[in-house]
Write an enzyme that holds these catalytic residues in place. Structure first.
Site, mmCIF file in Angstrom:
data_model
loop_
_atom_site.group_PDB
_atom_site.id
_atom_site.type_symbol
_atom_site.label_atom_id
_atom_site.label_comp_id
_atom_site.label_asym_id
_atom_site.label_seq_id
_atom_site.Cartn_x
_atom_site.Cartn_y
_atom_site.Cartn_z
ATOM 1 N N ASN C 33 20.195 -23.646 32.708
ATOM 2 C CA ASN C 33 21.437 -23.024 32.244
ATOM 3 C C ASN C 33 22.170 -23.901 31.242
ATOM 4 O O ASN C 33 23.377 -24.069 31.320
ATOM 5 C CB ASN C 33 22.354 -22.742 33.438
ATOM 6 C CG ASN C 33 22.018 -21.416 34.099
ATOM 7 O OD1 ASN C 33 21.608 -20.467 33.430
ATOM 8 N ND2 ASN C 33 22.200 -21.352 35.408
ATOM 9 N N SER C 59 17.337 -15.102 34.613
ATOM 10 C CA SER C 59 18.194 -14.495 35.620
ATOM 11 C C SER C 59 17.343 -13.873 36.716
ATOM 12 O O SER C 59 16.186 -13.542 36.498
ATOM 13 C CB SER C 59 19.081 -13.415 35.000
ATOM 14 O OG SER C 59 19.816 -12.745 36.014
ATOM 15 N N GLY C 60 17.949 -13.708 37.869
ATOM 16 C CA GLY C 60 17.263 -12.991 38.934
ATOM 17 C C GLY C 60 17.319 -13.714 40.258
ATOM 18 O O GLY C 60 16.955 -13.162 41.288
ATOM 19 N N GLY C 61 17.772 -14.950 40.221
ATOM 20 C CA GLY C 61 17.974 -15.679 41.448
ATOM 21 C C GLY C 61 16.674 -15.938 42.181
ATOM 22 O O GLY C 61 15.576 -15.900 41.588
ATOM 23 N N LYS C 109 22.156 -15.405 28.057
ATOM 24 C CA LYS C 109 22.212 -15.654 29.501
ATOM 25 C C LYS C 109 23.657 -15.909 29.945
ATOM 26 O O LYS C 109 24.083 -15.457 31.008
ATOM 27 C CB LYS C 109 21.335 -16.851 29.875
ATOM 28 C CG LYS C 109 21.460 -17.294 31.340
ATOM 29 C CD LYS C 109 20.955 -16.236 32.291
ATOM 30 C CE LYS C 109 21.257 -16.482 33.765
ATOM 31 N NZ LYS C 109 21.461 -17.818 34.231
ATOM 32 N N HIS C 112 25.441 -12.710 30.087
ATOM 33 C CA HIS C 112 24.979 -12.062 31.332
ATOM 34 C C HIS C 112 25.775 -12.578 32.527
ATOM 35 O O HIS C 112 26.258 -11.804 33.360
ATOM 36 C CB HIS C 112 23.481 -12.338 31.509
ATOM 37 C CG HIS C 112 22.955 -12.060 32.882
ATOM 38 N ND1 HIS C 112 23.131 -12.945 33.935
ATOM 39 C CD2 HIS C 112 22.278 -11.013 33.389
ATOM 40 C CE1 HIS C 112 22.579 -12.435 35.021
ATOM 41 N NE2 HIS C 112 22.046 -11.262 34.711
ATOM 42 N N ASN C 113 25.948 -13.883 32.595
ATOM 43 C CA ASN C 113 26.668 -14.453 33.740
ATOM 44 C C ASN C 113 28.147 -14.060 33.725
ATOM 45 O O ASN C 113 28.746 -13.873 34.786
ATOM 46 C CB ASN C 113 26.540 -15.984 33.750
ATOM 47 C CG ASN C 113 25.167 -16.426 34.226
ATOM 48 O OD1 ASN C 113 24.220 -15.644 34.213
ATOM 49 N ND2 ASN C 113 25.057 -17.686 34.617
ATOM 50 N N GLU C 116 28.269 -10.673 35.096
ATOM 51 C CA GLU C 116 28.046 -10.821 36.543
ATOM 52 C C GLU C 116 29.348 -11.184 37.264
ATOM 53 O O GLU C 116 29.669 -10.594 38.306
ATOM 54 C CB GLU C 116 26.991 -11.915 36.749
ATOM 55 C CG GLU C 116 26.734 -12.321 38.172
ATOM 56 C CD GLU C 116 25.956 -13.646 38.214
ATOM 57 O OE1 GLU C 116 24.874 -13.719 37.592
ATOM 58 O OE2 GLU C 116 26.438 -14.611 38.852
#
Lengths: 254, 254, 254, 254
Positions: C33, C59-61, C109, C112-113, C116
């Site tokens: 990250n 992403s996707g954990g 990313k 994206h966060n 989220e």
């Protein structure tokens, strides 16, 4: 030596240029809107060269310069004590404080500016509500009334009334707010310091919104809503009609 | 009897008209977006007339109606049990829940819509950031990627990608979001219930902002700033220049 | 070489250590990250050493790592083309995109966060409303219903339902949200880019609020209110009484 | 007849009780915090009974009552003109305005209170930042300095300084803010009027947050984050360590 120049690398250049000309014990005072982290760094460099450095947040705007400003000083006691008589004199009826160690003057000024942004936005929203009321209000007189005896009496309300009266309302004023970006630092500081500042952060967002003539976020939302609900693009007359009749937008009050 | 009519007094009128035609034990189902407080009131009136009433929040939009919606029912167990086979069938692959006593169906639907508003605004802000990046991005493909395996995968991201691709971006979409006002009720409910909902409330404010072409708040702030700092009205070229060079607006990163 | 290490100076150290061991044409992929500005800087350094660099937002954990993640790559076409078969394979049923030039993968990313965070907060507020309703709701079943056919169906709602059911509600969960601070960068970016992100910024503020057990802001407000209105400190029984009876807190609805 | 009683049905009862005792031409003045919509309704009823009605917003708190308050009157010209000498005298050094037609006095007072909430929250956030700075600041003296010559000089800053000094800081003050709920009406009004008030609405949310000791929203977010990223529940020492070392939470500044 008092410096009143815009924040940024220019301050470093001037300090470097001064260093060799100054004598031991001379004090460099940065009265501009430098970032307090830079001021700590500069304090150390100047100290290592045997000079003194004070960061001096200054508030009060143009009229403050004439009738008395508010000075927030950061630095070590010896330097501050030598400056104090000058600052107290310059402040006239304004304020002066030794806020804390090096950096504290500019930090405190930054916090002041954050509060200022929140207050400006709160007053702006209030004026917007006055302008949008169902009946015509005596807005200039309302603002004048608020200057005396009210809980919100403040210099900003004073300025709001004068501006409203001078300009005959707000119709001729562009709906665009420029700023010089320092409060962005404060938002960043708050995130580091883990201090929630929802209203100050929101006020900064609104400055950006005032300059945003594309509103991509709104376009994006409109397309998603169209996607799931067939919501129309642009203003919808049936919806406006329902709103006028009070069937949407919440509850009828009368 | 399933009612799918807009919220408001029309629902009362239809229910009153139906009351005398229905037989004891008949169920009136309000599948629209009525306010849950109204549904509790209507439940009591219908019950006192010897009929049954179920409030049925329905989500899923146009495609939900075809491929399976999500039904949130509020009401007493006997009425719900008789409806359940029908609702489960109508839901196809969608969802069904007996959320709670009378009113609960519409309340839960309202909360759903509040979450929806927050999600829409979050995605809208994200798309705005993508559109504003220093380099050209493959935005449609980024949105597509987010649909699979990401933490934010969701139907709204699906719709966003499809809309972005269909419309060739956002340039042709008006920056105006209409809504039907129900989430205003939720803001009001939250204030009553003393539940802070900063993001949902903010999302509603943004809908209003999308329709605001006067921005009196910004005009008011501009006049106050002019008053204390002599800040110029409208965009300032020197400020824009400083911003481009990274001297304001925070810290340079590179 | 794929790097999956925490953002920060460690990434630079590893890259420097690798540089001499790698051969021309080798690709360093930063799958962590990292801040996108750092990735642009690293891309340049690696390029000048004759190697290639790709920033790869992931992403996707934990489950994404097993069942298919979402990969957002930034870099030059030749490097990306060589990686593509590997990434497509790793993604399994997840997503993959070449988002744009160097830095774009980590920027996308980050966005994206941010989305989220907004989604998490919106869902959190919705759950809070469900927990605070006047009647007991079948909350776990409501959450389950929302997973199928609703407008807000999403992986986060899936997780919310599973967690709620697993933990038998929220009572045993600490009201404290930790994060790793990357979205702070996004707030700072938005201020630089002049993109208003009110909901994402607010969501970040709420994370800080969850960790704030001092609430100095509330103490400060309480003292000012005491100063002007004699408002009592702490909860007031008369006020609570008025609230329970619906005389304050807005309008009674029933 | 001047009424100073809490908003709500009690006002209607008193007005009804007075109606038969008053003579034609008598004026009922509601000096409390009634909702302006109620005041319009009451104005009509009183008018139809041949009496006069004025809604009179009053600001200034306890000290205002002694040294001069700020009166905002709504009503028809004849009634207002008869009251004006009394109000001007009662105001002492305070303010007085005939804001507009019936209802305008209470509306303008409500807007005043909304601005007050925004200002209180902005100052509260600023004080929180001062309390959280890396070095010890002379906070009471900083607040005193802000009272003179600064842009944010205001009665609320005056009160803040006095309270801070009197209480020896904020440690002994409960972090709980009570209010009497009128500003909830303003949020609802803004939604009807389609006026975005992000900062005022946020300030109201913060009042609710000060009373929220459950934070279900935070518990919900914690469970979702645990679900996708395995994020730990409660404070994490490794994360705190990274934060202390400046590796997360944004960029190191020094």
């Amino acid at each position: 030596v008092f410096l009143y120049i815009p924040a940024g690398p220019a301050v470093d250049q001037v300090i470097d240029g001064l260093a060799e000309k100054l004598e031991p014990g001379d004090i460099i005072v940065d009265g501009g809107n430098s970032y307090w982290g830079d001021s700590i760094r500069r304090y150390r460099r100047v100290r290592d060269q045997g000079r003194q450095f004070v960061d001096l947040g200054t508030s009060g705007g143009v009229s403050g310069a004439r009738n008395g400003a508010c000075f927030m000083a950061g630095g070590e006691a010896p330097a501050i004590q030598r400056l104090e008589p000058i600052l107290t004199k310059l402040a006239v009826d304004g304020g002066y404080v030794h806020a804390g160690p090096p950096g504290a003057g500019h930090f405190v000024k930054l916090v002041h500016n954050g509060i200022e942004f929140g207050m400006l936005q709160a007053i702006g929203e209030g004026v917007n509500l006055l302008e949008s009321y169902r009946d015509q209000l005596n807005t200039a007189d309302v603002l004048r009334c608020w200057r005396f005896g009210s809980v919100i009496r403040s210099w900003l309300v004073d300025l709001m009334e004068e501006a409203y009266r001078t300009n005959g309302g707000l119709e001729k004023i562009p709906a665009f707010v420029e700023d010089t970006g320092e409060v962005n630092w404060l938002v960043d500081d708050a995130l580091h310091m883990e201090v929630p500042i929802p209203v100050i952060a929101q006020a900064v967002m609104q400055l950006l919104a005032s300059r945003d003539d594309q509103k991509y976020w709104a376009r994006a939302i409109a397309t998603m809503r169209h996607g799931f609900g067939g919501h129309p693009f642009g203003p919808s007359e049936p919806v406006a009609q329902e709103r006028r009749e009070g069937r949407i937008g919440g509850f009828l009050r009368e």
